[in-house]
Design a protein around this motif. Sequence first.
Motif, PDB file in Angstrom:
ATOM      1  N   VAL A 174      -9.532   7.755   8.601  1.00  0.00           N
ATOM      2  CA  VAL A 174      -8.672   6.840   8.593  1.00  0.00           C
ATOM      3  C   VAL A 174      -9.383   5.516   7.733  1.00  0.00           C
ATOM      4  O   VAL A 174     -10.294   5.286   8.578  1.00  0.00           O
ATOM      5  CB  VAL A 174      -8.142   6.419  10.085  1.00  0.00           C
ATOM      6  CG1 VAL A 174      -7.335   5.218   9.835  1.00  0.00           C
ATOM      7  CG2 VAL A 174      -7.310   7.550  10.757  1.00  0.00           C
ATOM      8  N   PRO A 175      -8.749   5.308   6.702  1.00  0.00           N
ATOM      9  CA  PRO A 175      -9.474   4.129   6.202  1.00  0.00           C
ATOM     10  C   PRO A 175      -9.039   2.751   6.665  1.00  0.00           C
ATOM     11  O   PRO A 175      -8.058   2.718   7.503  1.00  0.00           O
ATOM     12  CB  PRO A 175      -8.880   4.294   4.533  1.00  0.00           C
ATOM     13  CG  PRO A 175      -7.317   4.705   5.189  1.00  0.00           C
ATOM     14  CD  PRO A 175      -7.443   5.666   6.175  1.00  0.00           C
ATOM     15  N   PRO A 176      -9.976   1.695   6.439  1.00  0.00           N
ATOM     16  CA  PRO A 176      -9.620   0.247   6.945  1.00  0.00           C
ATOM     17  C   PRO A 176      -8.265   0.006   6.273  1.00  0.00           C
ATOM     18  O   PRO A 176      -8.089   0.249   5.114  1.00  0.00           O
ATOM     19  CB  PRO A 176     -10.511  -0.400   6.262  1.00  0.00           C
ATOM     20  CG  PRO A 176     -11.260   0.196   5.364  1.00  0.00           C
ATOM     21  CD  PRO A 176     -10.901   1.668   5.599  1.00  0.00           C
ATOM     22  N   TYR A 177      -7.265  -0.631   7.067  1.00  0.00           N
ATOM     23  CA  TYR A 177      -5.941  -1.005   6.562  1.00  0.00           C
ATOM     24  C   TYR A 177      -5.318  -2.058   7.617  1.00  0.00           C
ATOM     25  O   TYR A 177      -5.739  -2.193   8.532  1.00  0.00           O
ATOM     26  CB  TYR A 177      -5.161   0.129   6.171  1.00  0.00           C
ATOM     27  CG  TYR A 177      -4.525   0.814   7.730  1.00  0.00           C
ATOM     28  CD1 TYR A 177      -3.228   0.283   7.835  1.00  0.00           C
ATOM     29  CD2 TYR A 177      -5.203   1.755   8.249  1.00  0.00           C
ATOM     30  CE1 TYR A 177      -2.832   0.882   9.148  1.00  0.00           C
ATOM     31  CE2 TYR A 177      -4.574   2.451   9.314  1.00  0.00           C
ATOM     32  CZ  TYR A 177      -3.305   1.839   9.866  1.00  0.00           C
ATOM     33  OH  TYR A 177      -2.685   2.674  10.886  1.00  0.00           O
ATOM     34  N   HIS A 178      -4.421  -2.731   6.964  1.00  0.00           N
ATOM     35  CA  HIS A 178      -3.460  -3.706   8.008  1.00  0.00           C
ATOM     36  C   HIS A 178      -2.151  -3.599   7.403  1.00  0.00           C
ATOM     37  O   HIS A 178      -1.862  -3.421   6.080  1.00  0.00           O
ATOM     38  CB  HIS A 178      -4.297  -4.907   8.064  1.00  0.00           C
ATOM     39  CG  HIS A 178      -4.119  -5.862   6.781  1.00  0.00           C
ATOM     40  ND1 HIS A 178      -4.925  -5.707   6.076  1.00  0.00           N
ATOM     41  CD2 HIS A 178      -3.223  -6.790   6.477  1.00  0.00           C
ATOM     42  CE1 HIS A 178      -4.928  -6.935   5.014  1.00  0.00           C
ATOM     43  NE2 HIS A 178      -3.556  -7.325   5.284  1.00  0.00           N
ATOM     44  N   PHE A 179      -1.156  -4.268   8.030  1.00  0.00           N
ATOM     45  CA  PHE A 179       0.247  -4.882   7.403  1.00  0.00           C
ATOM     46  C   PHE A 179       0.321  -6.110   7.083  1.00  0.00           C
ATOM     47  O   PHE A 179       0.027  -6.984   7.999  1.00  0.00           O
ATOM     48  CB  PHE A 179       1.015  -4.165   8.482  1.00  0.00           C
ATOM     49  CG  PHE A 179       1.273  -2.690   8.681  1.00  0.00           C
ATOM     50  CD1 PHE A 179       1.969  -2.026   7.732  1.00  0.00           C
ATOM     51  CD2 PHE A 179       0.572  -2.168   9.557  1.00  0.00           C
ATOM     52  CE1 PHE A 179       2.161  -0.603   7.959  1.00  0.00           C
ATOM     53  CE2 PHE A 179       0.591  -0.794   9.749  1.00  0.00           C
ATOM     54  CZ  PHE A 179       1.497   0.010   8.938  1.00  0.00           C
ATOM     55  N   ALA A 180       0.573  -6.412   5.936  1.00  0.00           N
ATOM     56  CA  ALA A 180       0.656  -7.891   5.587  1.00  0.00           C
ATOM     57  C   ALA A 180       1.741  -8.377   6.014  1.00  0.00           C
ATOM     58  O   ALA A 180       2.043  -9.457   6.559  1.00  0.00           O
ATOM     59  CB  ALA A 180       0.833  -7.936   4.025  1.00  0.00           C
ATOM     60  N   ASP A 181       3.135  -7.459   6.396  1.00  0.00           N
ATOM     61  CA  ASP A 181       4.272  -7.745   7.116  1.00  0.00           C
ATOM     62  C   ASP A 181       4.905  -6.311   7.250  1.00  0.00           C
ATOM     63  O   ASP A 181       4.254  -5.387   7.412  1.00  0.00           O
ATOM     64  CB  ASP A 181       5.442  -8.691   6.094  1.00  0.00           C
ATOM     65  CG  ASP A 181       5.633  -7.813   4.885  1.00  0.00           C
ATOM     66  OD1 ASP A 181       5.779  -6.489   4.938  1.00  0.00           O
ATOM     67  OD2 ASP A 181       5.693  -8.584   3.706  1.00  0.00           O
ATOM     68  N   ASP A 182       6.074  -6.398   8.065  1.00  0.00           N
ATOM     69  CA  ASP A 182       6.673  -5.107   8.595  1.00  0.00           C
ATOM     70  C   ASP A 182       6.513  -4.015   7.456  1.00  0.00           C
ATOM     71  O   ASP A 182       6.642  -2.861   7.855  1.00  0.00           O
ATOM     72  CB  ASP A 182       8.015  -5.470   8.989  1.00  0.00           C
ATOM     73  CG  ASP A 182       8.008  -6.175  10.135  1.00  0.00           C
ATOM     74  OD1 ASP A 182       6.961  -6.391  11.030  1.00  0.00           O
ATOM     75  OD2 ASP A 182       9.146  -6.645  10.654  1.00  0.00           O
ATOM     76  N   ASN A 183       6.732  -4.312   6.121  1.00  0.00           N
ATOM     77  CA  ASN A 183       6.911  -3.066   5.369  1.00  0.00           C
ATOM     78  C   ASN A 183       5.849  -3.202   4.156  1.00  0.00           C
ATOM     79  O   ASN A 183       5.818  -2.537   3.262  1.00  0.00           O
ATOM     80  CB  ASN A 183       8.236  -3.180   4.470  1.00  0.00           C
ATOM     81  CG  ASN A 183       9.463  -2.894   5.496  1.00  0.00           C
ATOM     82  OD1 ASN A 183       9.374  -2.188   6.206  1.00  0.00           O
ATOM     83  ND2 ASN A 183      10.184  -3.863   5.589  1.00  0.00           N
ATOM     84  N   THR A 184       4.941  -4.115   4.262  1.00  0.00           N
ATOM     85  CA  THR A 184       3.816  -4.099   3.250  1.00  0.00           C
ATOM     86  C   THR A 184       2.366  -3.634   3.854  1.00  0.00           C
ATOM     87  O   THR A 184       1.841  -4.199   4.685  1.00  0.00           O
ATOM     88  CB  THR A 184       3.667  -5.305   2.687  1.00  0.00           C
ATOM     89  OG1 THR A 184       4.668  -5.867   2.211  1.00  0.00           O
ATOM     90  CG2 THR A 184       2.528  -5.283   1.495  1.00  0.00           C
ATOM     91  N   LEU A 185       2.034  -2.355   3.308  1.00  0.00           N
ATOM     92  CA  LEU A 185       0.913  -1.838   3.813  1.00  0.00           C
ATOM     93  C   LEU A 185      -0.218  -2.200   2.840  1.00  0.00           C
ATOM     94  O   LEU A 185      -0.201  -2.147   1.669  1.00  0.00           O
ATOM     95  CB  LEU A 185       0.729  -0.326   3.984  1.00  0.00           C
ATOM     96  CG  LEU A 185      -0.438   0.465   3.955  1.00  0.00           C
ATOM     97  CD1 LEU A 185      -0.847   0.169   5.735  1.00  0.00           C
ATOM     98  CD2 LEU A 185      -0.067   1.884   4.058  1.00  0.00           C
TER      99      LEU A 185
END
Length: 204
Positions: free
Chosen positions: A181-192
């Motif tokens: 699993v790479p590092p990631y987050h959600f900027a908002d509900d629909n933006t990865l």
Amino acid sequence: MGNEGERPENLGRRRFLTATTAVVGAVGAGFVAVPFIKSWNPSERAKLAGAPVVQDISALAEGQQLVLKWRGQPVYVARRSKAMLDLLPTMDSLLADPASDNTGQQPEYARNEWRSIKPEILVLVAVCTHLGCAPEFIPELKPQPFDANWKGGYFCPCHKSRYDLAGRVYSSQPAPANLPVPPYHFADDNTLVIGVDPSAGGAA
């Protein structure tokens, strides 16, 4: 004036030394300038790290997957249905590392029963942990030629390794570990945002 009484050979030697000193000074300045100018360019390490990837996933439907590219590698982003999520806890007895004890395969915030921040959204580096092939996404919960009891997940056709719908590897497979699993987050509900973990830039 001051050079009128000098012999011709001395005058020539002085001019040569003056010209040589000027040339050496210019070359030295050039060597000093080169490392400084090179420092303005991105380092090879920075180029290799790659920039974050931002993707709108609002159109991604349940049971579907999209493929992105980050650091030169494919990344799978899949939306799981409730039925898929409900199945995950029943898979433990079939898996080599059901609790994600190999902590190098995912960030700590994805070390849970879904291996994700949002239960429905799965983000995986699409590289088989055996020999680096790209596993196929086969989400259907129905018998397959390679597994009569297939519960959905990933299948690597190169050497037959199987992973469940959280990217966890089955026991006794050529692949030794879960899909990363790479590092990631959600900027908002629909933006990865892939490449930046939650603590470094944005709400999870």
